[in-house]
Structures are given as C-alpha cells and as structure tokens.
Design a protein around this motif. Structure first.
Motif, PDB file in Angstrom:
ATOM      1  N   LEU A 358       0.872  -1.170   0.000  1.00  0.00           N
ATOM      2  CA  LEU A 358       0.000   0.000   0.000  1.00  0.00           C
ATOM      3  C   LEU A 358       0.909   1.220   0.000  1.00  0.00           C
ATOM      4  CD1 LEU A 358      -2.774   1.369   0.107  1.00  0.00           C
ATOM      5  CD2 LEU A 358      -2.610   1.332   2.603  1.00  0.00           C
ATOM      6  N   VAL A 359       0.858   1.970  -1.082  1.00  0.00           N
ATOM      7  CA  VAL A 359       1.684   3.158  -1.261  1.00  0.00           C
ATOM      8  C   VAL A 359       0.771   4.305  -1.653  1.00  0.00           C
ATOM      9  CG1 VAL A 359       3.658   4.161  -2.456  1.00  0.00           C
ATOM     10  CG2 VAL A 359       3.570   1.687  -2.079  1.00  0.00           C
ATOM     11  N   VAL A 360       0.949   5.452  -1.009  1.00  0.00           N
ATOM     12  CA  VAL A 360       0.095   6.614  -1.266  1.00  0.00           C
ATOM     13  C   VAL A 360       0.962   7.861  -1.398  1.00  0.00           C
ATOM     14  CG1 VAL A 360      -1.881   7.981  -0.494  1.00  0.00           C
ATOM     15  CG2 VAL A 360      -1.713   5.557   0.145  1.00  0.00           C
ATOM     16  N   ALA A 361       0.741   8.616  -2.457  1.00  0.00           N
ATOM     17  CA  ALA A 361       1.339   9.943  -2.600  1.00  0.00           C
ATOM     18  C   ALA A 361       0.219  10.941  -2.837  1.00  0.00           C
ATOM     19  CB  ALA A 361       2.332   9.974  -3.763  1.00  0.00           C
ATOM     20  N   GLY A 362       0.395  12.160  -2.359  1.00  0.00           N
ATOM     21  CA  GLY A 362      -0.642  13.158  -2.562  1.00  0.00           C
ATOM     22  C   GLY A 362      -0.518  14.328  -1.612  1.00  0.00           C
ATOM     23  N   PRO A 363      -1.549  15.156  -1.538  1.00  0.00           N
ATOM     24  CA  PRO A 363      -1.498  16.373  -0.723  1.00  0.00           C
ATOM     25  C   PRO A 363      -1.154  16.094   0.734  1.00  0.00           C
ATOM     26  CG  PRO A 363      -3.446  16.374  -2.127  1.00  0.00           C
ATOM     27  CD  PRO A 363      -2.823  15.021  -2.260  1.00  0.00           C
ATOM     28  N   HIS A 364      -0.109  16.777   1.223  1.00  0.00           N
ATOM     29  CA  HIS A 364       0.303  16.688   2.625  1.00  0.00           C
ATOM     30  C   HIS A 364       0.764  15.291   3.043  1.00  0.00           C
ATOM     31  CE1 HIS A 364      -0.849  20.769   3.138  1.00  0.00           C
ATOM     32  NE2 HIS A 364      -2.155  20.580   3.217  1.00  0.00           N
ATOM     33  N   VAL A 365       1.053  14.411   2.080  1.00  0.00           N
ATOM     34  CA  VAL A 365       1.592  13.092   2.401  1.00  0.00           C
ATOM     35  C   VAL A 365       3.113  13.197   2.389  1.00  0.00           C
ATOM     36  CG1 VAL A 365       1.769  10.680   1.707  1.00  0.00           C
ATOM     37  CG2 VAL A 365      -0.393  11.907   1.408  1.00  0.00           C
ATOM     38  N   PRO A 366       3.783  12.916   3.508  1.00  0.00           N
ATOM     39  CA  PRO A 366       5.240  13.045   3.551  1.00  0.00           C
ATOM     40  C   PRO A 366       5.921  12.160   2.511  1.00  0.00           C
ATOM     41  CG  PRO A 366       4.347  12.804   5.763  1.00  0.00           C
ATOM     42  CD  PRO A 366       3.221  12.519   4.816  1.00  0.00           C
ATOM     43  N   ALA A 367       6.939  12.696   1.869  1.00  0.00           N
ATOM     44  CA  ALA A 367       7.665  11.963   0.839  1.00  0.00           C
ATOM     45  C   ALA A 367       8.706  11.045   1.455  1.00  0.00           C
ATOM     46  CB  ALA A 367       8.341  12.938  -0.119  1.00  0.00           C
ATOM     47  N   GLY A 368       8.873   9.875   0.857  1.00  0.00           N
ATOM     48  CA  GLY A 368       9.907   8.954   1.281  1.00  0.00           C
ATOM     49  C   GLY A 368       9.710   8.383   2.666  1.00  0.00           C
ATOM     50  N   ARG A 369       8.497   8.368   3.147  1.00  0.00           N
ATOM     51  CA  ARG A 369       8.215   7.925   4.519  1.00  0.00           C
ATOM     52  C   ARG A 369       7.592   6.541   4.503  1.00  0.00           C
ATOM     53  NH1 ARG A 369       3.507   8.461   7.776  1.00  0.00           N
ATOM     54  NH2 ARG A 369       3.933   8.509  10.020  1.00  0.00           N
ATOM     55  N   SER A 370       7.799   5.802   5.560  1.00  0.00           N
ATOM     56  CA  SER A 370       7.093   4.542   5.761  1.00  0.00           C
ATOM     57  C   SER A 370       6.512   4.536   7.163  1.00  0.00           C
ATOM     58  CB  SER A 370       8.022   3.345   5.568  1.00  0.00           C
ATOM     59  OG  SER A 370       9.049   3.341   6.530  1.00  0.00           O
ATOM     60  N   THR A 371       5.444   3.770   7.324  1.00  0.00           N
ATOM     61  CA  THR A 371       4.810   3.641   8.630  1.00  0.00           C
ATOM     62  C   THR A 371       4.587   2.173   8.929  1.00  0.00           C
ATOM     63  OG1 THR A 371       2.837   4.127   9.960  1.00  0.00           O
ATOM     64  CG2 THR A 371       2.525   3.985   7.585  1.00  0.00           C
ATOM     65  N   SER A 372       4.782   1.795  10.185  1.00  0.00           N
ATOM     66  CA  SER A 372       4.566   0.422  10.613  1.00  0.00           C
ATOM     67  C   SER A 372       3.206   0.238  11.276  1.00  0.00           C
ATOM     68  CB  SER A 372       5.675  -0.019  11.580  1.00  0.00           C
ATOM     69  OG  SER A 372       5.687   0.825  12.732  1.00  0.00           O
ATOM     70  N   ALA A 373       2.362   1.267  11.242  1.00  0.00           N
ATOM     71  CA  ALA A 373       1.022   1.138  11.818  1.00  0.00           C
ATOM     72  C   ALA A 373       0.250   0.052  11.073  1.00  0.00           C
ATOM     73  CB  ALA A 373       0.279   2.471  11.718  1.00  0.00           C
ATOM     74  N   LEU A 374      -0.447  -0.798  11.822  1.00  0.00           N
ATOM     75  CA  LEU A 374      -1.209  -1.884  11.198  1.00  0.00           C
ATOM     76  C   LEU A 374      -2.395  -1.320  10.428  1.00  0.00           C
ATOM     77  CD1 LEU A 374      -1.284  -4.461  14.133  1.00  0.00           C
ATOM     78  CD2 LEU A 374      -0.063  -4.731  11.972  1.00  0.00           C
ATOM     79  N   ALA A 375      -2.411  -1.570   9.135  1.00  0.00           N
ATOM     80  CA  ALA A 375      -3.506  -1.121   8.281  1.00  0.00           C
ATOM     81  C   ALA A 375      -4.077  -2.329   7.548  1.00  0.00           C
ATOM     82  CB  ALA A 375      -3.018  -0.073   7.286  1.00  0.00           C
ATOM     83  N   GLU A 376      -5.314  -2.186   7.085  1.00  0.00           N
ATOM     84  CA  GLU A 376      -5.983  -3.311   6.437  1.00  0.00           C
ATOM     85  C   GLU A 376      -6.879  -2.784   5.325  1.00  0.00           C
ATOM     86  OE1 GLU A 376      -7.730  -7.636   7.826  1.00  0.00           O
ATOM     87  OE2 GLU A 376      -7.917  -5.953   9.199  1.00  0.00           O
ATOM     88  N   ASN A 377      -7.254  -3.670   4.402  1.00  0.00           N
ATOM     89  CA  ASN A 377      -8.038  -3.205   3.261  1.00  0.00           C
ATOM     90  C   ASN A 377      -9.422  -2.687   3.648  1.00  0.00           C
ATOM     91  OD1 ASN A 377      -8.964  -5.791   3.858  1.00  0.00           O
ATOM     92  ND2 ASN A 377      -8.833  -6.553   1.763  1.00  0.00           N
TER      93      ASN A 377
END
Length: 510
Positions: A358-377
């Motif tokens: 799951l990769v997201v780019a867009g308004p106010h989304v930090p560039a080159g960042r990753s998050t380990s927060a558990l996300a699901e569809n």
C-alpha cells in the motif's frame, strides 16, 4: 483503436516534454527495464507546490495477486514510494480476490459483507449483490458528495459485462459516473467491457491489451474531469499479474533469466508441519523451473501496470492536478511461489499471501516515509470518503488512514487485524481454484499483530508464529504458549470475528 500504448522510450520523451521532473523522476532514475530490479534512490520532495485543493482527487490502482516481491521490478511504483508514504504492515481480510475486493469497496470484514469465497452461496458477485453491499460501496457516498466517479477493469468474481440484474440492459452498479468493467479479462485479450451500459468487444490487436485500454480510458477520464473542473475518484483495477500473467507484447521478452526469490521459506515446510501441508513433497527440478517461468511472466505482466501509473501521473501533471490528487497503489492479495513447499497460489495466513503493498502519494503526504502502523483493506473505503470530505462512515468496520497519511503517529491505533477465510468449494470456472499442493487450507480465522500471527483452523488445529523473531514464519510456536496466552488470543480473535462498525472493531483490536 488508434491510441497505441507508448513504449518506454516514448515515455522518456514525454517526461522531458512535460517537464514533470518532480512527479515522474522514475522516467530517468527508476532503472532500465529488462536489467533486473531497479535500484533504490533517496526520497524525493513532495510533488506539487501550493498545497491541496479543498476537494482533492483520488486515483486508486488496484492490482490482482501482486506480491511485494514484484515491486523491485516496477520503477514507477518505487518512484511513488519516494514521493509518498509506504505502509509496511498492510494486510488483507482474506488472500482471495472477491472477499478482499468486497472489503475494499465496503470497508467491512467478510463476516459483515457475507462474501467469503469467489462463488457459491457465500461468495462472488452474486453474494455481494444479494447482501446489499453495492449500496455500502464508497462510490455512492462520493458521488453524493459531488465527486465524479469512475471504475475501470476487474470488478468482482462472477460479474459479467452483459449482466442485466433484471434491468433489461447491461447493468451499471449505483454510484459510478463512468463504468468500464470486464468479466474474463485475465488473458488481457479477446474480452468484453461493459462501457456505461453497452457491451463492447476487444480482440487480439496489441492496442486491445486490457491494461493499456484501462490506462487510455483513465487519461481520458482525467482530461474530462479537469475540463469540467470536477473533483473525481477513479479506481483502476487491473487483472495483472493474475495468471496467465500475459505481458503486453512490447514486454514479452524482458528480464530473460529472472528467477523467483529463494528466501528462507523456499521449499522449506514450517515445523511442526500443519496437518493440511503434510502431504506436500519437496519441490522437484521441474517444479522449480515452472515456478521461475511463472514468476518471470508475472514480472513482465506488471510492466504495463507500471506504465499505466506513469501515464496517469503524467496526465495529472499535464492538467495541473498533480498537487491536488492522491495516487494510491495496492493489491487485493499476495501470492506464494514455492514458499513452505507450496506450489504457486494464495489463500494462506502467511505474510506471503496476506501482507501486500500500500503506497500513497498526494497532498500533505510526507515523501519517502514509511509507517509500521497496522492497516488493512477495510480501511480504504473510509479513507477515500474521509479524504473527499464526506467523513469516514461509522458503520464501516475499518478506519480512515488519513491521519497516518498526513504524518500523525496515531497513538490510539489498532494492535491487530483480522483475517477470515472459508475453504472454497470447487468451481470449474473459478480462475482461483486451488489444487491441494498450491495452498488450499481448511477454513480458518486469524489475527495478525505487529509481531505475531495466530491462526485457528476449523478442524481444531492452531498455529502461532512470532514474526519478530521468526519473520519467515517457519517455527510454529503454538504448543509452547501458556493456556492463558492461548485463551487471550482466542478471545481477541472472537471479538474481532463478531465486531460491526468502526467503534466496536477498533475496541476489539485494541
């Protein structure tokens, strides 16, 4: 069709012509195709200056059976990672097409969509439609909020372009302004599309290649929305890289000699071996050649998906919409190829199958960042509605990822995600029908936390993998757990298995 797909060398020229240095750096820095995985590069700065519009656009690219091990071969996805945020721990509610897509559309777990398989009483488009899930889809909510909505590509298993659903004409589900959906699009050629209520046949010409057709239609949709100054939500659902993993003709000979990854779990069963895997034999030389050939086809088939992403981002830049548009990339499920001695397939609770990009780019989304927060569809539909200003529906089981997208640490975030899988009944026309040796486990429920996975099978067997200490999931530690620990895991699983709505499901996962 006169709008032929662009070869990579023309995409390079387009980059220079548009001056899209910030958005399309992958055209020059993503690595040459056919030479192995593209190298990494430092994170780039955010795309467009000036901040987001009040009502941002959303483009969602959903692939079919795409696993993490294909991303190194997709330079434009890697560029999207450099431009945006990557979810390192993003999972699906079931590693099977229709249940997963149903969760994406509605934000609900399978126990609330009623879609557990691809066909039969508990699965497929028929169950989705019968259970009223179309009305829970994010599209009607966004359309009501003033968005122009578009869907192109693969919808749900069992859907056919000529379905009328009693209307007398080819059916278009509620909430979609533009509808271009296929039935059997897996071969990428010789298929039908329901184009806004009219069935159109596509043949065998290179320009009929389905992923490219979706890309062309996407650019046309974006152009029309830009001309009309309408905010839009566009889902582009490719059949690639699902088998038969047909590449675009221009990509048919790329990556000669590429082999499937051979990590620690390759041709290695877990210990102790789960009952449903005890009949598996070591991979033969023939098995391994077949796996390598299938992996190579998968690598080649995603090149057109990568081109689609590049074309869409170029169109957004050309229309001045790049800074106001979220671009989201993901997959409906993962795919194993030789891991645990399983021949190519999915449906298991291993990370090869349930953990996807799951990769997201867009308004106010930090560039080159990753998050380990558990996300699901189940989080995608609430996220889309939240980003559009309609608000995340409290009735959905998932939560909006918007705070995480915009850099928040979200300290009250969930600590577990739920996976629900029903052993599917056999159907001759199911493209996901799994032979036993490819990974066809009995019915199970599982919870995945940041550091472990707990699986309860309908036959009474239990599995537990400490993924922090055992990331390849090769050592089943269920027998070593204390009765109290097993009881706590079971209680948490049961709570999630019966939750409904964001509040209840958040509490169950806390």
């Amino acid at each position: 069709m006169t709008d032929r797909p662009r070869p990579r060398r023309r995409a390079l020229a387009l980059c220079a012509g548009l001056g899209a240095v910030l958005l399309l750096g992958a055209c020059t820095s993503g690595g040459a195709r056919g030479e192995g995985p593209a190298p990494s590069s430092p994170a780039s700065s955010a795309a467009s200056p000036g901040g987001p519009a009040t009502r941002p656009n959303i483009v969602f690219v959903l692939t079919d059976d795409l696993s993490w091990n294909l991303v190194p071969y997709m330079p434009h996805v890697k560029e999207l990672q450099r431009d945006g945020t990557t979810f390192d721990d993003y999972f699906v509610t079931d590693s099977l097409c229709c249940p997963s897509r149903s969760s994406i559309f509605t934000g609900d777990y399978p126990h609330n969509t009623g879609v557990f398989t691809n066909n039969g009483d508990d699965g497929g488009y028929a169950a989705f439609n019968r259970n009223g899930d179309e009305k829970k889809c994010y599209a009607p909510a966004l359309q009501k909020a003033g968005y122009r909505t578009g869907f192109m590509g693969k919808y749900l298993n069992g859907y056919q372009p000529g379905n009328t659903n009693g209307t007398g004409t080819p059916y278009v589900p509620p909430g979609w302004n533009e509808w271009d959906a296929a039935g059997n699009g897996y071969p990428e050629f010789d298929y039908d599309l329901n184009e806004n209520g009219k069935v159109v046949h596509y043949g065998h010409d290179p320009s009929d290649y389905l992923t490219d057709v979706v890309g062309r239609k996407a650019r046309t949709f974006i152009d029309g929305a830009a001309t009309d100054h309408k905010p839009f939500m566009l889902e582009l659902a490719t059949f690639a890289p699902h088998a038969p993993s047909t590449p675009a003709p221009r990509d048919a000979h790329l990556y000669p000699g590429v082999q499937a990854p051979r990590g620690p779990a390759y041709d290695t069963p877990p210990t102790p071996v789960p009952a449903w895997q005890r009949g598996l034999t070591p991979l033969t030389a023939k098995d391994q050649r077949s796996i390598d050939q299938k992996f190579a086809r998968r690598v080649r088939s995603v090149q057109a998906v990568d081109d689609l992403i590049a074309g869409v981002r170029a169109e957004l830049t050309a229309k001045g919409l790049a800074g106001d548009t979220y671009v989201v990339f993901s997959s409906d499920n993962g795919f194993h190829m030789g891991e645990y001695r399983l021949r190519p397939g999915k449906q298991t609770a291993y990370d090869t199958d349930i953990k996807v990009p799951l990769v997201v780019a867009g308004p106010h989304v930090p560039a080159g960042r990753s998050t380990s927060a558990l996300a699901e569809n189940v989080d995608l539909s609430p996220t889309f509605q939240d980003l559009a200003g309609a608000g995340a529906p409290p009735t959905a089981d998932g939560r909006s990822l918007a705070p995480l997208l915009h850099g928040s640490s979200a300290p009250d975030w969930r600590r577990a995600v739920l996976v629900e899988h029903h052993h599917p009944g056999s159907a001759a026309n199911d493209p996901d029908a799994a032979p036993v040796n490819s990974g066809n486990p009995p019915t199970y429920e599982a919870i995945r936390t940041a550091d472990a996975v707990w699986v309860e099978y309908a036959d009474g067997e239990r599995e537990y993998y400490d993924v922090a200490a055992d990331p390849s999931e090769l050592h089943d530690a269920a027998a070593s757990l204390s009765p109290a620990r097993k009881s706590a895991l079971h209680a948490e699983l049961v709570a999630l298995q019966h939750c409904a709505g964001a509040a209840a499901c958040t509490k169950a996962a806390s």
